[in-house]
Design an enzyme around this catalytic site. Structure first.
Site, PDB file in Angstrom:
ATOM      1  N   ARG A  65      -4.730 110.612  33.658  1.00 28.60           N
ATOM      2  CA  ARG A  65      -4.054 110.116  32.460  1.00 28.60           C
ATOM      3  C   ARG A  65      -4.946 109.143  31.677  1.00 28.60           C
ATOM      4  O   ARG A  65      -4.932 109.135  30.441  1.00 28.60           O
ATOM      5  CB  ARG A  65      -2.749 109.434  32.871  1.00 28.60           C
ATOM      6  CG  ARG A  65      -1.864 108.940  31.734  1.00 28.60           C
ATOM      7  CD  ARG A  65      -0.516 108.524  32.292  1.00 28.60           C
ATOM      8  NE  ARG A  65       0.400 108.071  31.259  1.00 28.60           N
ATOM      9  CZ  ARG A  65       0.669 106.786  31.016  1.00 28.60           C
ATOM     10  NH1 ARG A  65       0.089 105.842  31.742  1.00 28.60           N
ATOM     11  NH2 ARG A  65       1.523 106.442  30.062  1.00 28.60           N
ATOM     12  N   HIS A  69      -5.720 109.275  27.716  1.00 25.96           N
ATOM     13  CA  HIS A  69      -5.401 108.166  26.811  1.00 25.96           C
ATOM     14  C   HIS A  69      -6.648 107.587  26.158  1.00 25.96           C
ATOM     15  O   HIS A  69      -6.568 107.015  25.079  1.00 25.96           O
ATOM     16  CB  HIS A  69      -4.635 107.078  27.570  1.00 25.96           C
ATOM     17  CG  HIS A  69      -3.195 107.407  27.768  1.00 25.96           C
ATOM     18  ND1 HIS A  69      -2.196 106.456  27.834  1.00 25.96           N
ATOM     19  CD2 HIS A  69      -2.554 108.597  27.908  1.00 25.96           C
ATOM     20  CE1 HIS A  69      -1.023 107.044  28.010  1.00 25.96           C
ATOM     21  NE2 HIS A  69      -1.224 108.342  28.064  1.00 25.96           N
ATOM     22  N   ASN A  97       0.465 102.305  27.193  1.00 29.63           N
ATOM     23  CA  ASN A  97      -0.335 101.807  28.317  1.00 29.63           C
ATOM     24  C   ASN A  97       0.218 100.564  28.991  1.00 29.63           C
ATOM     25  O   ASN A  97      -0.039 100.328  30.174  1.00 29.63           O
ATOM     26  CB  ASN A  97      -1.765 101.487  27.843  1.00 29.63           C
ATOM     27  CG  ASN A  97      -2.545 102.724  27.434  1.00 29.63           C
ATOM     28  OD1 ASN A  97      -2.349 103.801  27.979  1.00 29.63           O
ATOM     29  ND2 ASN A  97      -3.416 102.570  26.460  1.00 29.63           N
ATOM     30  N   HIS A 196       1.261 117.269  34.257  1.00 32.41           N
ATOM     31  CA  HIS A 196       2.504 116.675  34.757  1.00 32.41           C
ATOM     32  C   HIS A 196       2.980 117.341  36.044  1.00 32.41           C
ATOM     33  O   HIS A 196       4.066 117.049  36.527  1.00 32.41           O
ATOM     34  CB  HIS A 196       3.593 116.743  33.691  1.00 32.41           C
ATOM     35  CG  HIS A 196       3.403 115.753  32.596  1.00 32.41           C
ATOM     36  ND1 HIS A 196       4.249 115.657  31.508  1.00 32.41           N
ATOM     37  CD2 HIS A 196       2.449 114.792  32.408  1.00 32.41           C
ATOM     38  CE1 HIS A 196       3.835 114.690  30.703  1.00 32.41           C
ATOM     39  NE2 HIS A 196       2.737 114.167  31.221  1.00 32.41           N
TER      40      HIS A 196
END
Length: 330
Positions: A65, A69, A97, A196
């Site tokens: 992740r 990001h 975040n 996911h």
């Protein structure tokens, strides 16, 4: 398993069709970038990660992740790793975040080991890219060659982190638009959503699916009723924001295509998951294909990860090679 070379030699027979080179995809980026300047780089990254993920499997999803990001803000430049200092306002403070980004200490450990072996040579942005790949591998996912040669940013973008990263409650069109603005398409959206298949989400990220935005208290009709009842027990109408739930309740620590099977059974946790099967016929078609064919999912996922990793990298003389990932060199 700390020896990556041995691991990959055993793995290659099973997934060799998925291992491919994207030397032309990355422009100035290519997998052999550090072959001479830091030949042990990939072994160093692997040895640290293997221990970390063995101790805490959830960390694999967190590190994957972080790369996502990072790339979606100003490009894959390590900006997400910077702490606030001087004129820099950290992206760690952004809504996506602030309460959920984690794994920074793992990146610090890897960077320290790399600096010891190859001082001022390997960027934090490249470490993030390698970490995302190896984290995927360590929990059963596919392998791919990571184009390297990124340099690190000299600043961060709090506003970019707040607005560019797709949110759990965004509409399908909003999420697709955010992907297209980064040069990614519908296939990339559906394939990368497959990450996911590992990791967790906080109650606050999907509570509206359990109690409805209109306030009538009824679960979203697109959510399996039995699953909704279980979730409501640990995710009350108010409170419990930080309670964690597996994004894939079937194989939460294994990288596979069960995420897509869950979506077809109305068991996707986040609204941003569910809309892939309820708001667009083309994305629904891809979900069905991935649910039926794990090999196809792996193939598309690796291609999309390389593509995402090529979002606006700093190369040449732009940016710098940080000595410490949390701060710029000067």
């Amino acid at each position: 398993m700390a020896n990556k070379s041995l691991f990959l030699s055993l793995l290659i027979l099973a997934i060799s069709p998925l291992c491919f080179s994207e030397k032309s995809q990355g422009g100035n980026l290519y997998p052999q970038f550090y072959d001479h300047s830091c030949p042990k780089l990939e072994d160093i990254v692997w040895s640290v990660l293997a221990k970390v993920v063995a101790k805490e499997p959830r960390m694999a999803a967190s590190l994957l992740r972080l790369h996502f990001h990072d790339c979606f803000v100003k490009g894959c430049d390590g900006g997400v790793l910077l702490d606030s200092s001087g004129s820099i306002v950290s992206e760690k403070r952004s809504n996506p975040n602030r309460n959920s980004a984690r794994g920074f200490e793992v990146i610090d450990e890897i960077k320290a080991a790399v600096e010891k072996a190859c001082p001022e040579t390997v960027s934090c942005a490249d470490i993030l890219a390698l970490t995302a790949r190896d984290s995927t591998l360590l929990v059963g996912g596919p392998n791919w060659e990571v184009p390297l040669g990124r340099r690190d940013s000299l600043d961060a973008s709090l506003s970019g982190s707040n607005y560019n990263i797709p949110a759990p409650n965004n509409t399908f069109q909003t999420i697709l638009t955010k992907f297209k603005l980064k040069g990614l398409d519908l296939v990339d959206l559906v394939a990368l959503s497959g990450s996911h298949t590992i990791g967790d989400a906080r109650c606050t990220s999907f509570r509206q699916r359990l109690y409805n935005q209109s306030g009538n208290g009824q679960p979203d009709k697109t959510l399996n009723p039995a699953m909704a009842a279980v979730l409501r027990n640990r995710c009350p109408r108010s409170g419990g924001d930080q309670n964690l739930f597996n994004l894939d309740h079937v194989t939460p620590f294994k990288f596979d295509n069960s995420y897509y099977k869950n979506l077809l059974a109305n068991k996707g946790l986040l609204s941003s998951d569910e809309i892939l099967v309820s708001q667009n016929a083309d994305s629904m078609k891809l979900v069905k294909q991935y649910a039926e064919n794990n090999h196809l999912f792996f193939q598309h996922f690796t291609q999309s990860m390389v593509k995402m990793g090529n979002i606006a990298p700093l190369t040449g003389s732009r940016g710098e090679i940080r000595r410490v990932c949390r701060r710029v060199n000067h």
